[in-house]
Design an enzyme around this catalytic site. Structure first.
Site, PDB file in Angstrom:
ATOM      1  N   HIS A   7       5.046   5.338   1.953  1.00 33.85           N
ATOM      2  CA  HIS A   7       5.036   6.555   2.261  1.00 33.85           C
ATOM      3  C   HIS A   7       6.113   6.878   3.855  1.00 33.85           C
ATOM      4  CE1 HIS A   7       1.378   8.662   1.497  1.00 33.85           C
ATOM      5  NE2 HIS A   7       1.818   8.825   0.378  1.00 33.85           N
ATOM      6  N   SER A  39       0.292   3.611   2.118  1.00 34.83           N
ATOM      7  CA  SER A  39       1.060   4.298   3.749  1.00 34.83           C
ATOM      8  C   SER A  39       2.473   3.680   3.452  1.00 34.83           C
ATOM      9  CB  SER A  39      -0.019   4.362   4.243  1.00 34.83           C
ATOM     10  OG  SER A  39      -0.787   4.435   4.366  1.00 34.83           O
ATOM     11  N   CYS A  75       0.394  -0.930   0.360  1.00 33.41           N
ATOM     12  CA  CYS A  75      -0.043   0.058   0.198  1.00 33.41           C
ATOM     13  C   CYS A  75       0.907   1.055   0.583  1.00 33.41           C
ATOM     14  CB  CYS A  75      -0.740   0.044   0.991  1.00 33.41           C
ATOM     15  SG  CYS A  75      -1.456   1.441   1.609  1.00 33.41           S
ATOM     16  N   HIS A 100       0.671  -3.008   6.584  1.00 32.87           N
ATOM     17  CA  HIS A 100      -0.387  -3.076   7.293  1.00 32.87           C
ATOM     18  C   HIS A 100      -1.666  -3.550   6.207  1.00 32.87           C
ATOM     19  CE1 HIS A 100      -0.636   0.623   4.791  1.00 32.87           C
ATOM     20  NE2 HIS A 100      -2.168   0.568   4.557  1.00 32.87           N
ATOM     21  N   CYS A 133      -7.209  -2.001   4.442  1.00 39.22           N
ATOM     22  CA  CYS A 133      -6.704  -1.364   4.001  1.00 39.22           C
ATOM     23  C   CYS A 133      -7.738  -0.432   2.922  1.00 39.22           C
ATOM     24  CB  CYS A 133      -5.614  -1.059   3.712  1.00 39.22           C
ATOM     25  SG  CYS A 133      -5.114   0.874   4.078  1.00 39.22           S
TER      26      CYS A 133
HETATM   27 ZN   LIG Z   1      -2.907   1.301   3.176  1.00 38.46          ZN
END
Ligand SMILES: [Zn+2]
Ligand SMILES: [Zn+2]
Length: 364
Positions: A45, A42, A40, A61, A167
């Site tokens: 990031h 995130s 993902c 996650h 997610c």
């Molecule tokens: Zn995510």
């Protein structure tokens, strides 16, 4: 226990695949054998250092697996249960939780310390602490999560597909069904059709929205958006995007979803709104993204801006419902998945950075 995992050791460096030590679950915790984990933005990031963390940590996650063991006091799952992991272990006691809005839980920031709720980690390497990520750490064969993060789901659906529910799917579909509460009369635009945006498109289709305009600069992403339910495609690299969307929607949209998190795409999404429209901000922005508000235009046209965190979802209620959507064929997951082994994790992230459409799922 030993577990092969992908570790973030340093920012802007490839993840390191290594064996870590995993302690058994303590009170209120669950040991999960991860079967599949989604890659993902995130996580990207975190790799880029856009949001800083305690390092080293076990990244990931988004994931699904099978419960291996439970700590004292755990009653929601048992060994053998199939679970989808949630990165937002809400407390169940604060005002938002009691009002049925666990995504707004006031006690959900503790995972950012890289530990479990008691302030310690279950991961280690050579006697040194290895930190958790988002209370889930799904890029590991074994992980320990708070019981609130382990959401039991039906056993007759493939965990590879279900891994995305934790997610991208709950965020995207939730943005359409929970945050916006779309209805069939709504005209919708989705700006940014990566993993989350594509799921906003399918959420809008599930809600029955009459017009769903997908906006992206990648024709590959747009083609995927069409297969997931977009009724119209607008390539943002070609022509006047605002004029094109206005022509399709006869003057603008009732809901514009922004799934990128950048000023320029947010301003674009805002400009697509018809009178009375709502801009739903879903994309994760950096702290520097601050926007001016045209107050008079907002008042006169009665437009609104709303944030969307985790698809305003209640994992315990929504994850099983999303699994049902998948089983009935209305939620399409296999179409957007590319399966790879853990060894390909860095390749998966470079593909994600290039935004080549769909989602890589790491299969264990
Ligand atoms: Zn995510
Ligand atoms: Zn709470």
């Amino acid at each position: 226990m030993k577990s092969k995992a992908a570790l973030l050791v340093d920012y802007n460096a490839p993840l390191v695949i290594d064996e870590v030590d995993v302690q058994g679950p303590k009170e209120g915790e669950v040991l999960v054998r991860i079967k599949a984990a989604g890659v993902c933005h995130s996580d990207l990031h975190a790799i880029n250092g856009q949001y800083t963390h305690n390092l080293p940590l076990v990244l990931g996650h988004e994931g699904a697996g099978i419960v291996e063991d439970v700590g004292q006091g755990v009653t929601n799952v048992r060994p053998g249960d199939h679970v989808v992991l949630s990165w937002l272990p809400s407390c169940g006691k604060c005002r938002p939780c009691l009002r049925g809005r666990p995504a707004n839980c006031e006690d959900a920031s503790w995972p950012s310390a890289g530990t479990l709720r008691d302030g310690t980690s279950r991961f280690g390497k050579n006697g040194k602490t290895v930190f958790h990520y988002g209370a889930t750490s799904t890029f590991s064969e074994l992980t320990v999560v708070p019981s609130q993060s382990a959401v039991p789901v039906a056993r007759d659906a493939p965990l590879t597909a279900l891994s995305l529910i934790g997610c991208a799917v709950s965020t995207g579909v939730g943005a359409a069904l929970n945050t916006a509460k779309l209805s069939p009369q709504d005209r919708v635009a989705v700006v940014g059709c990566g993993g989350v945006g594509l799921n906003i498109v399918q959420g809008a289709r599930i809600a029955g929205a009459q017009t769903i305009v997908a906006v992206d600069r990648s024709s590959e992403n747009l083609e995927l958006a069409r297969r997931l339910g977009a009724t119209h495609l607008v390539n943002s690299e070609e022509g006047d995007v605002i004029a094109n969307v206005q022509a399709i929607t006869d003057g603008g949209v009732d809901f514009a979803f922004e799934a990128v998190g950048r000023r320029v795409t947010i301003a674009l999404a805002m400009a697509l709104l018809a009178r009375g429209g709502r801009l739903v901000l879903v994309g994760m922005a950096s702290r520097e993204e601050v926007l001016g508000l045209d107050v008079l235009d907002t008042v006169v046209r009665e437009v609104g801006v709303v944030g969307c965190w985790y698809g305003s979802c209640d994992p315990q209620r929504d994850f099983p419902r999303l699994v049902d959507f998948y089983k009935s064929g209305s939620l399409k997951l296999d179409e957007m998945i590319e399966v790879r082994p853990l060894e390909d994790i860095n390749l998966a992230f470079s593909n994600l950075a290039k935004s080549t459409g769909g989602r890589t799922v790491i299969a264990f």
